[in-house]
Design an enzyme around this catalytic site. Structure first.
Site, mmCIF file in Angstrom:
data_model
loop_
_atom_site.group_PDB
_atom_site.id
_atom_site.type_symbol
_atom_site.label_atom_id
_atom_site.label_comp_id
_atom_site.label_asym_id
_atom_site.label_seq_id
_atom_site.Cartn_x
_atom_site.Cartn_y
_atom_site.Cartn_z
ATOM 1 N N HIS A 198 0.814 -1.213 0.000
ATOM 2 C CA HIS A 198 0.000 0.000 0.000
ATOM 3 C C HIS A 198 0.850 1.267 0.000
ATOM 4 O O HIS A 198 0.774 2.090 -0.918
ATOM 5 C CB HIS A 198 -0.929 0.008 1.217
ATOM 6 C CG HIS A 198 -1.867 -1.156 1.275
ATOM 7 N ND1 HIS A 198 -2.729 -1.452 0.254
ATOM 8 C CD2 HIS A 198 -2.070 -2.095 2.230
ATOM 9 C CE1 HIS A 198 -3.439 -2.533 0.580
ATOM 10 N NE2 HIS A 198 -3.051 -2.938 1.762
ATOM 11 N N CYS A 204 -6.487 -6.832 2.825
ATOM 12 C CA CYS A 204 -7.785 -6.721 3.492
ATOM 13 C C CYS A 204 -8.874 -7.481 2.738
ATOM 14 O O CYS A 204 -9.986 -7.655 3.253
ATOM 15 C CB CYS A 204 -8.181 -5.254 3.656
ATOM 16 S SG CYS A 204 -8.026 -4.281 2.150
#
Length: 452
Positions: free
Chosen positions: A10, A42
């Site tokens: 990320h 996630c």
């Protein structure tokens, strides 16, 4: 300007893409030890549960996309040492074993985190798995096919999402955690208890308040989880205990928290000039307390990665801090939280009060009008909002983003009562439920005696 980047999930992806766009003349080299980049971890539970059919959608970049921006990506290359003073690093190709040295003007450390793996007997048995990256998710899916009883260790977000996914796939599931209730870092008991009730209704065994002591196996495969309260027969174990920052490369070279999280200033600079860091490898400024804390969230990571790029040459844009805002969907429960729970506030020795309301989110004359439960935690003396939780069968989770902004701007519970929200029967009531929470918490006013 030579820019070296270590790690590309990320924070790394955000830093790389924005650096390439802001400084097209920069020579950017990325070192990634995995065989893929930018995986949305996630989404693992959604992939495991079959909600996401095509895992390629869980990747939002690739070496090819970065190459279009002029970025050199060295996949399957592990950085084995960094000299922050000499501005050089050494990397090893994991396929050939060859090492190489590189120099940089700016270093961006986005090495992320890694699951906590306790040193327990039997931890190396087959079918004791981690849940962090794409390869982990594929292993979980493959191993779960033949497993009848799956045990998840750790009742945080990842753990409870996997429990739901396995149960939906027809597996017998046990959830183990050393504390007495699930999601204790994110929710107070009146919220977490409802999810526990749903789990029990689905036949999920909750082994809470139990500490795992070892694993026992047969023929090299795990067969039992041994806790301080007994044994759990199982075919597969998923460890979801938590994460630690991956920061050994910079140990004793930059300031860190006790757990190894790199301390950065509001411009993402470490304590060493030209060394920047972002994402799960870092501590963040936690606005409810004002302290530097370790809160590994994708939202924090992408913001910090973007800020690294904007501040790479000179300080331009400050980090605003975080409230640790997060959301979760378990069965028919839509849940979101921000800031401190009442329990966490007590741990911080803060003098707080709270208000909890239950209301219908829109007028009862509408065809449907699901109920919503809202809790707001605030400081007694200043009445400053410190945290909030929302739960409903309707998706009202975005309201927590509003409360996050309230915390970030040091607003009070009294101000929440009178914030201007629109009214339309399709969506809410003349008093929005957030207003209602604030109104409920308003102090009483004693009128002056009438003067004759």
């Amino acid at each position: 300007m030579k820019v070296a980047v270590i790690g590309c999930t990320h924070a790394g992806t955000a830093a790389i893409v924005n650096t390439a766009k802001l400084y097209p003349e920069a020579q950017i080299t990325v070192y990634e030890r995995n065989d893929n980049i930018s995986f949305l971890s996630c989404g693992i539970a959604l992939y495991v549960g079959g909600v996401v059919k095509d895992p390629h959608g869980l990747f939002y970049s690739s070496p090819e996309k970065l190459a279009e921006l002029g970025v050199t990506t060295k996949m399957r290359h592990e950085v084995v040492s960094v000299d922050t003073e000499g501005k050089k690093l050494t990397a090893r190709c994991l396929e050939s074993g060859e090492t190489m040295e590189d120099h940089f003007d700016k270093l961006i450390v986005t090495t992320g985190s890694w699951p906590i793996v306790p040193k327990l007997d039997g931890i190396d048995l087959d079918n004791v798995l981690l849940s962090k990256n794409y390869n982990h998710s594929n292993t979980i899916i493959e191993k779960a096919k033949d497993a009848k009883h799956i045990t998840v260790v750790g009742a945080g977000y990842i753990g409870v999402e996997l429990v739901e996914a396995f149960e939906n796939n027809g597996k017998k599931v046990t959830l183990v955690d050393s504390v007495e209730r699930i999601l204790n870092k994110y929710l107070d008991p009146e919220f977490s208890g409802k999810i526990e009730d749903s789990f029990r209704e689905k036949g999920i065994e909750l082994a809470l308040g139990q500490t795992v002591q070892s694993f026992e196996g047969e023929d090299g495969k795990v067969k039992r989880v041994i806790t301080d309260k007994g044994a759990i027969d199982t075919d597969l174990v998923i460890l979801c205990i938590g994460f630690r920052p991956n920061t050994e490369l910079l140990k004793d070279q930059v300031d860190m928290l006790e757990n190894g999280a790199i301390v950065v200033n509001s411009y993402m600079e470490t304590s060493k000039k030209d060394i920047f860091a972002a994402g799960d490898s870092c501590a963040v400024k936690y606005n409810p307390t004002g302290k530097a804390m370790y809160i590994p969230l994708a939202t924090n990571a992408v913001r910090m990665g973007t800020l690294v790029a904007r501040n790479l040459v000179r300080p331009t844009t400050e980090y605003m801090g975080t409230q640790g805002t997060s959301g979760l969907k378990i069965y028919n429960h839509n849940i979101a939280s921000t800031g401190l729970t009442e329990g966490a506030a007590a741990d911080e020795e803060l003098n707080v009060d709270s208000i909890t309301i239950k209301d219908h989110y829109r007028p009862e004359f509408m065809p449907t009008s699901e109920s919503v439960m809202v809790k707001v935690v605030f400081e007694k003396e200043t009445r400053r909002i410190l945290g909030a939780q929302v739960m409903s069968e309707a998706d009202l989770t975005q309201s927590v983003n509003t409360l996050s902004v309230c915390i970030q701007n040091n607003m009070t519970i009294d101000q929440l009562a009178f914030i201007d929200f629109f009214f339309q029967p399709h969506f809410n009531k003349p008093w929005n439920f957030l207003n209602s929470a604030g109104l409920e918490a308003l102090p009483e006013i004693t009128p002056d005696p009438v003067q004759v």
